[in-house]
Design a protein around this motif. Structure first.
Motif, mmCIF file in Angstrom:
data_model
loop_
_atom_site.group_PDB
_atom_site.id
_atom_site.type_symbol
_atom_site.label_atom_id
_atom_site.label_comp_id
_atom_site.label_asym_id
_atom_site.label_seq_id
_atom_site.Cartn_x
_atom_site.Cartn_y
_atom_site.Cartn_z
ATOM 1 N N SER A 99 0.806 -1.224 0.000
ATOM 2 C CA SER A 99 0.000 0.000 0.000
ATOM 3 C C SER A 99 0.833 1.264 0.000
ATOM 4 C CB SER A 99 -0.967 0.007 1.183
ATOM 5 O OG SER A 99 -0.261 0.073 2.404
ATOM 6 N N VAL A 100 2.079 1.190 0.402
ATOM 7 C CA VAL A 100 2.934 2.382 0.381
ATOM 8 C C VAL A 100 3.068 2.918 -1.050
ATOM 9 C CG1 VAL A 100 5.147 1.161 0.141
ATOM 10 C CG2 VAL A 100 5.068 3.370 1.296
ATOM 11 N N HIS A 101 2.838 2.063 -2.054
ATOM 12 C CA HIS A 101 2.972 2.462 -3.455
ATOM 13 C C HIS A 101 1.707 3.084 -4.041
ATOM 14 C CE1 HIS A 101 6.839 0.489 -3.582
ATOM 15 N NE2 HIS A 101 6.286 -0.608 -3.121
ATOM 16 N N TYR A 102 0.542 2.903 -3.395
ATOM 17 C CA TYR A 102 -0.688 3.412 -3.999
ATOM 18 C C TYR A 102 -1.603 4.180 -3.061
ATOM 19 C CZ TYR A 102 -1.961 -1.352 -2.466
ATOM 20 O OH TYR A 102 -2.123 -2.507 -1.764
ATOM 21 N N ALA A 103 -1.490 4.040 -1.772
ATOM 22 C CA ALA A 103 -2.373 4.761 -0.844
ATOM 23 C C ALA A 103 -2.261 6.268 -1.084
ATOM 24 C CB ALA A 103 -2.019 4.426 0.598
ATOM 25 N N GLY A 104 -3.416 6.928 -1.185
ATOM 26 C CA GLY A 104 -3.458 8.372 -1.361
ATOM 27 C C GLY A 104 -3.170 8.863 -2.769
ATOM 28 N N ARG A 105 -3.116 7.973 -3.749
ATOM 29 C CA ARG A 105 -2.728 8.374 -5.111
ATOM 30 C C ARG A 105 -3.849 8.173 -6.125
ATOM 31 N NH1 ARG A 105 3.543 6.371 -5.672
ATOM 32 N NH2 ARG A 105 4.197 7.173 -3.648
ATOM 33 N N THR A 106 -3.739 8.892 -7.231
ATOM 34 C CA THR A 106 -4.600 8.688 -8.395
ATOM 35 C C THR A 106 -3.897 7.693 -9.324
ATOM 36 O OG1 THR A 106 -3.581 10.459 -9.690
ATOM 37 C CG2 THR A 106 -5.462 11.077 -8.274
ATOM 38 N N LEU A 107 -4.583 7.270 -10.375
ATOM 39 C CA LEU A 107 -3.969 6.327 -11.315
ATOM 40 C C LEU A 107 -2.683 6.892 -11.904
ATOM 41 C CD1 LEU A 107 -4.045 3.671 -12.932
ATOM 42 C CD2 LEU A 107 -5.413 4.868 -14.642
ATOM 43 N N ASP A 108 -2.709 8.143 -12.351
ATOM 44 C CA ASP A 108 -1.527 8.723 -12.981
ATOM 45 C C ASP A 108 -0.359 8.898 -12.018
ATOM 46 O OD1 ASP A 108 -2.766 8.784 -15.429
ATOM 47 O OD2 ASP A 108 -3.165 10.944 -15.414
ATOM 48 N N GLU A 109 -0.628 8.896 -10.722
ATOM 49 C CA GLU A 109 0.434 9.043 -9.722
ATOM 50 C C GLU A 109 1.041 7.704 -9.288
ATOM 51 O OE1 GLU A 109 -1.358 13.114 -7.675
ATOM 52 O OE2 GLU A 109 -1.723 11.182 -6.719
ATOM 53 N N LEU A 110 0.454 6.609 -9.731
ATOM 54 C CA LEU A 110 0.972 5.286 -9.367
ATOM 55 C C LEU A 110 2.263 4.997 -10.130
ATOM 56 C CD1 LEU A 110 -2.219 3.022 -9.501
ATOM 57 C CD2 LEU A 110 -1.151 4.028 -7.481
ATOM 58 N N PRO A 111 3.151 4.168 -9.542
ATOM 59 C CA PRO A 111 4.286 3.687 -10.321
ATOM 60 C C PRO A 111 3.774 2.956 -11.573
ATOM 61 C CG PRO A 111 4.572 3.152 -7.999
ATOM 62 C CD PRO A 111 3.167 3.682 -8.165
ATOM 63 N N GLN A 112 4.555 3.000 -12.619
ATOM 64 C CA GLN A 112 4.150 2.437 -13.913
ATOM 65 C C GLN A 112 3.683 0.993 -13.805
ATOM 66 O OE1 GLN A 112 4.083 4.584 -16.470
ATOM 67 N NE2 GLN A 112 3.085 3.073 -17.758
ATOM 68 N N ALA A 113 4.325 0.186 -12.997
ATOM 69 C CA ALA A 113 3.943 -1.231 -12.859
ATOM 70 C C ALA A 113 2.520 -1.364 -12.314
ATOM 71 C CB ALA A 113 4.933 -1.962 -11.952
ATOM 72 N N TYR A 114 2.132 -0.496 -11.391
ATOM 73 C CA TYR A 114 0.787 -0.548 -10.826
ATOM 74 C C TYR A 114 -0.246 -0.010 -11.818
ATOM 75 C CZ TYR A 114 2.577 -1.935 -6.283
ATOM 76 O OH TYR A 114 3.163 -2.629 -5.266
ATOM 77 N N GLN A 115 0.124 1.013 -12.582
ATOM 78 C CA GLN A 115 -0.780 1.513 -13.630
ATOM 79 C C GLN A 115 -1.070 0.407 -14.633
ATOM 80 O OE1 GLN A 115 0.223 5.252 -15.554
ATOM 81 N NE2 GLN A 115 1.229 5.991 -13.693
ATOM 82 N N GLN A 116 -0.030 -0.284 -15.046
ATOM 83 C CA GLN A 116 -0.195 -1.377 -16.013
ATOM 84 C C GLN A 116 -1.009 -2.518 -15.406
ATOM 85 O OE1 GLN A 116 3.392 -3.238 -17.505
ATOM 86 N NE2 GLN A 116 2.347 -3.745 -19.414
ATOM 87 N N ALA A 117 -0.755 -2.853 -14.142
ATOM 88 C CA ALA A 117 -1.521 -3.915 -13.488
ATOM 89 C C ALA A 117 -3.001 -3.568 -13.465
ATOM 90 C CB ALA A 117 -1.001 -4.141 -12.066
ATOM 91 N N PHE A 118 -3.331 -2.298 -13.201
ATOM 92 C CA PHE A 118 -4.721 -1.849 -13.191
ATOM 93 C C PHE A 118 -5.338 -1.985 -14.584
ATOM 94 C CE2 PHE A 118 -7.932 1.463 -13.790
ATOM 95 C CZ PHE A 118 -8.805 1.179 -12.749
#
Length: 172
Positions: A99-118
């Motif tokens: 959760s340290v990688h996505y809590a409090g963020r929008t899609l565009d603010e996620l690391p690329q790997a998480y954007q792609q996973a979504f």
């Protein structure tokens, strides 16, 4: 049933080849923590329930209407369009330590790997063909198992399309 990606479904919503019909209840039934947990499930490749669409072919082109899954789809669509930020980790029981990688963020603010996973997450879609007015019965039966429909939700499902009053309210 078929499998597709979040990105394909989001593009179908954007392009109106997938629509949410009037009999569906308002899409504001979930709070931000519930929405955030759904998105987290997708990002972490956890299972989410299948979506039910009614298929109609018009002029040789397939159009779909959501029979079940509207809350989930609108949540994913809002996140896809950066319309909401995931809640902070103290506000939702996220998986740790991811959760340290996505809590409090929008899609565009996620690391690329998480954007792609979504975007590449596989969604199961059950397509109902030729069900006509039975769509309302399918809707009612599916939704009796989750958050109960109110009397108003049921009336909206059955009578909403023919209601001039509802059309005026939605227009306003």
């Amino acid at each position: 049933s078929e499998s597709t990606t979040v990105e394909v479904i989001m593009n179908d919503l954007r392009d109106s080849s997938l629509q949410i019909p009037d009999y569906q209840r308002d899409s504001d039934q979930w709070g931000e923590p519930t929405k955030s947990l759904l998105v987290e499930s997708v990002i972490n490749n956890l299972s989410v329930p299948a979506f039910f669409f009614e298929v109609d072919i018009k002029g040789g082109v397939e159009h779909n209407e959501v029979v079940d899954g509207q809350q989930r789809l609108t949540t994913l669509f809002d996140f896809f369009r950066n319309k909401f930020r995931l809640v902070d980790s103290q506000d939702a029981p996220y998986l740790s330590p991811n959760s340290v990688h996505y809590a409090g963020r929008t899609l565009d603010e996620l690391p690329q790997a998480y954007q792609q996973a979504f975007k590449k997450y596989r969604i199961e879609v059950i397509k109902l063909r030729g069900i006509g007015e039975m769509r309302l019965e399918v809707f009612r039966r599916i939704n009796q198992g989750g958050t109960p429909l109110s009397g108003q939700d049921i009336r909206l499902a059955y009578y909403g399309e023919q209601s001039p009053s509802l059309a005026l309210i939605r227009l306003a």
